[in-house]
Design a protein around this motif. Structure first.
Motif, PDB file in Angstrom:
ATOM      1  N   VAL A 447      32.008  -9.812 -12.628  1.00  0.00           N
ATOM      2  CA  VAL A 447      32.059  -8.532 -11.915  1.00  0.00           C
ATOM      3  C   VAL A 447      33.438  -7.893 -12.021  1.00  0.00           C
ATOM      4  N   MET A 448      34.484  -8.668 -11.807  1.00  0.00           N
ATOM      5  CA  MET A 448      35.833  -8.093 -11.776  1.00  0.00           C
ATOM      6  C   MET A 448      36.254  -7.546 -13.136  1.00  0.00           C
ATOM      7  N   ASN A 449      35.789  -8.158 -14.215  1.00  0.00           N
ATOM      8  CA  ASN A 449      36.101  -7.614 -15.542  1.00  0.00           C
ATOM      9  C   ASN A 449      35.501  -6.220 -15.712  1.00  0.00           C
ATOM     10  N   VAL A 450      34.289  -6.045 -15.232  1.00  0.00           N
ATOM     11  CA  VAL A 450      33.646  -4.734 -15.346  1.00  0.00           C
ATOM     12  C   VAL A 450      34.356  -3.719 -14.470  1.00  0.00           C
ATOM     13  N   TYR A 451      34.735  -4.129 -13.258  1.00  0.00           N
ATOM     14  CA  TYR A 451      35.485  -3.214 -12.390  1.00  0.00           C
ATOM     15  C   TYR A 451      36.790  -2.796 -13.079  1.00  0.00           C
ATOM     16  N   GLY A 452      37.466  -3.773 -13.677  1.00  0.00           N
ATOM     17  CA  GLY A 452      38.702  -3.483 -14.392  1.00  0.00           C
ATOM     18  C   GLY A 452      38.473  -2.556 -15.573  1.00  0.00           C
TER      19      GLY A 452
END
Length: 849
Positions: A447-452
């Motif tokens: 999830v955090m990679n996509v947010y980034g």
């Protein structure tokens, strides 16, 4: 409902009509062979007798040719077999059309009830108020995927539509004409469909079926509730993956996504324009006529010019003015027609269906590393950074990525696709494209990679009007889902994002790869428990969690009786919405006509609201029952894991089955496996190809394997009554077993019994056969049934007819595989025969992949 009455109705409405109309095939225009319609029953009978007696398919075909035909050359025999395949494909179409046309008449025999009955029960139990409150915020989202499990080209689908109508009207002359046309129409795609082809194929269903069906369903619900003020346009929503799902599909690009988004909008404008055209025939009052004419002109321009933007308000405002005029000056004449149209506009807005973006988490890892390496001076893509340090880079780095700075096509497309979501939202509305799904999610960085990446691609935090949806599908991903989500709920950046999204988190759970990874019982039970854990966790953090299920056609991919599955979920699982994927055969068999769509959507709504209204089974599961379920799942998982670890597992599918032929069938744009490794690895194998290959073998291993062993172990310990109690009392367990019974009902091991003599695979075949027989025996014992699917006589009868229709085709397929194993000079002819034989079997099974 009497089983006898149900069968009698099915025989009258379907079987008898099939026998009559099938006789018309005697005159189908096949070249060279005029008596093919008379020879196929003989081939069927010889196949049934021969396979039952252990004769291998090659000998069955050889004996048939020697005793019942005058063919002498191999060329003549091969030509005949191809024509048999063509004939059977068309028999399947005929049976589909007859069964679909009979659908409205057979509903009452299914014991599934309708919403009117459901609401009456709710009123009698004084649950009317709570039901209306639930309906005000509840929603069902049906998401169409581009998974390649439907073999009919558009030209054949059009004939099917007309044939279904002719059968409904009992128009013998038209039926005969359409069957003649069917005989002359190719069932083959000359080339693989592009993602655009796939999208437009499904968009045709949106226009021709769902636009009206959803409107009718919504109006019918309002009438049943006797509440004109009822308003919940999100009750039935459509999602769309073709053109947005790039997981393992290199042919889906940002340009394709944009084109599909444009097509969805313009096709909706056409639907609005045509609907308005009908209204204008009634609204001939001067002031009203002028307003509707102006709106019609705007819609007309938006239909043909993708650069023309028309907002939701531009459509609704004149309609609301017209409504006021009708009430004040024309006694509400034709108000019901106008309200039905306004309801559709509220439902479909300017997007028709929400275009989801999906990509594999491993692509995001690759993208993040390359982007950071490009724009952060001291970033080393080969270094494993600490979790906090990596998250800091993702959430605080001032990066502005440009696709022109990269050569890797995947990175370029990732940047472009994320950037253009905002552009699509500006034209189609936010709901036009506001979900980003991450396949293979196993940790927080999914999830955090996509947010980034959104931040790297120019989105300000407060402007990210997109739901980021992890897809937990492997056993590892499911087991770590709660830990992953708890971290995200606590992290200040993601927590702030959720607050901006209304504190709603959608989580997708994938049956397909879960079953492929962990086996039928283990995967389903882990998904159930994961939902419970995530529901509890989300409630603790004040998050409204919505579960999105990746459900394919067969039970091995999460299919089966969908409404029964959702009605059995239990009070510990959040029930804010029902969201599921449908595909290929499931689209045509369950949602392919207006009556089917309305019924099955209505069933889903009721399943989400029911809490056991139509079931005597309890949905809550006690601690003791959970312990038994855990044991069964664990034993089953070990049995399935041992099978996967068997040295013959993948070679068996590759050498003895049809797995490698799926990619040659020109049915879908997506490759049969992820990546381009020369050697096939289990993790890269797509669930559709995997499950479909077992289906072609008529072994359906992923739909039951391990269940028999698990139940027998507890039986040997004197604990069979505990398992019987689960089946008798626990709705979810019974649902799983009933769906698994369907898988076994569609098995036919005599087809491949010759393999037990194979030096390389004989032992492996025996393992599969023994477990199937054991599972059948154990399921009958715990259910008390005399036969599988005892409570589903119509479905069972339908399966029996379909299996009979394709038996000669399956015999031909195995014959061709045996010939290929001999490596003949004309090997390519028999390989083509195998590929062609896939079509009829898949279409007949309706939920085989």
């Amino acid at each position: 409902m009497s089983f006898k009455k149900a069968l009698t109705a099915f025989n009258n409405k379907v079987l008898n009509r099939y026998k009559i109309y099938n006789s018309l095939f005697m005159n189908l225009p096949y070249e060279k062979i005029s008596n093919i319609g008379m020879l196929i029953p003989i081939l069927f009978q010889k196949s049934r007798e021969g396979l039952t007696n252990g004769i291998n398919p090659s000998d069955i075909v050889a004996t048939f040719f020697d005793r019942h035909t005058d063919f002498k050359t191999e060329e003549e025999k091969v030509d005949f077999l191809f024509r048999v395949i063509q004939y059977i494909e068309r028999q399947v179409v005929l049976f589909d059309s007859i069964e679909d046309s009979a659908f409205p008449r057979l509903i009452k025999y299914t014991d599934e009830g309708d919403f009117e009955e459901f609401f009456s029960i709710a009123k009698a139990r004084h649950q009317e108020k709570s039901l209306k409150e639930k309906l005000g915020d509840f929603g069902v989202r049906i998401v169409f995927t581009a998974h390649p499990t439907q073999f009919y080209p558009l030209s054949v689908q059009n004939i099917i539509h007309d044939l279904r109508q002719a059968i409904s009207e009992n128009n013998l002359k038209e039926i005969n004409t359409l069957l003649q046309q069917l005989g002359k129409t190719s069932f083959l795609n000359k080339e693989k469909p592009t993602p655009i082809d796939e999208a437009r194929n499904i968009i045709s269903y949106l226009r021709n079926v769902y636009f009206d069906a959803i409107g009718q369903l919504y109006s019918g619900l309002k009438n049943t509730l006797e509440d004109e003020d009822y308003s919940n346009p999100s009750l039935i929503q459509l999602g769309f993956w073709p053109g947005g799902d790039r997981d393992g599909n290199p042919f889906v690009t940002a340009e394709i996504t944009r084109q599909v988004a444009d097509d969805l909008r313009t096709e909706l404008m056409k639907s609005y324009y045509n609907n308005l055209k009908t209204l204008r025939r009634r609204f001939t009052f001067r002031e009203v006529e002028v307003l509707l004419s102006e709106l019609s002109d705007k819609l007309y321009h938006a239909m043909f010019d993708k650069s023309v933007k028309i907002s939701l308000d531009e459509i609704l405002s004149p309609l609301e003015v017209v409504r006021e005029i009708l009430i004040k000056e024309h006694n509400g004449l034709f108000l019901d027609m106008l309200d039905a149209f306004i309801d559709k506009v509220h439902i479909f807005k300017t997007h028709f269906a929400s275009l989801d973006i999906r990509q594999d988490s491993r692509i995001h890892i690759r993208s993040v590393k390359q982007i950071c390496a490009k724009y952060i001076d001291d970033f080393n893509p080969d270094v494993a950074y600490a979790q906090d340090e990596m998250i800091q880079m993702l959430t605080n780095s001032a990066i502005s990525a440009s696709p022109s700075d990269f050569e890797d096509s995947l990175i370029v497309d990732t940047i472009r696709s994320i950037q253009q979501i905002r552009e699509i939202q500006e034209v189609n509305g936010e709901l036009g494209c506001n979900r980003y799904i991450i396949s293979n999610s196993e940790d927080i960085f999914a999830v955090m990679n996509v947010y980034g990446l959104f931040r790297f691609c120019g989105w300000k935090d407060a402007a990210i009007k997109v739901d980021i949806i992890p897809l937990f599908e492997t056993i590892k991903g499911l087991s770590g889902a709660s830990e992953t989500m708890e971290f995200l709920y606590n992290h200040p950046v993601y927590k702030a994002h959720l607050q901006r999204r209304g504190n709603r988190q959608t989580i997708m759970l994938g049956f397909s790869d879960g079953t492929k990874d962990g086996g039928y019982l283990k995967a389903n039970w882990e998904i159930f428990k994961t939902k419970e854990a995530l529901s509890k966790l989300s409630e603790q953090y004040g998050i409204k969690v919505i579960f999105f299920d990746g459900r394919g056609g067969p039970p091995a991919r999460g299919g089966g009786k969908t409404h029964r599955f959702y009605a059995s979920q239990g009070k510990l699982i959040a029930n804010n919405a029902i969201q599921l994927t449908i595909q290929g055969q499931t689209i045509t068999s369950l949602y392919g006509t207006v009556p089917q769509f309305r019924h099955n959507c209505e069933q889903l709504v009721m399943a989400g609201l029911s809490s056991g209204v139509f079931s005597n089974l309890k949905t809550d599961i006690s601690g003791e029952e959970r312990a038994v379920f855990d044991e069964l799942a664990s034993i089953s998982y070990q049995k399935y894991s041992d099978l996967k670890a068997h040295e013959a597992f993948l070679p068996y599918l590759q050498k003895m089955g049809t797995m490698k032929y799926y990619g040659r069938a020109n049915i879908g744009s997506r490759p049969g496996k992820r990546g381009n490794k020369a050697k096939l690895e289990f993790s890269d194998l797509r669930a559709i190809t995997f499950v479909g290959s077992w289906s072609q073998l008529k072994q359906n291993v992923p739909g039951y394997f391990g269940i028999g062993t698990a139940i027998q172990k507890l039986k040997n310990e004197g604990r069979l009554d505990e398992v019987k109690g689960l089946f008798r009392n626990v709705a979810f367990f019974k649902t799983l077993i009933l769906n698994s019974m369907m898988s076994i009902t569609k098995t036919y091991f005599p087809l491949t019994a010759y393999m037990k003599e194979n030096a390389e695979f004989g032992e492996f075949w025996q393992i599969l056969y023994d477990e199937c027989q054991l599972s059948r025996e154990m399921m009958l014992e715990i259910s008390g049934y005399q036969e599988l699917m005892e409570e589903e006589q119509i479905s069972k009868a339908s399966i029996a007819i379909r299996e009979d229709i394709v038996l000669p085709l399956l015999t031909i397929q195995q014959f061709a595989l045996q010939k290929i194993a001999e490596n003949p000079d004309n090997r390519e002819v028999y390989e083509k025969m195998v590929t062609r034989s896939l079509f009829g079997n898949v279409n007949a099974s309706r939920n085989s992949a």
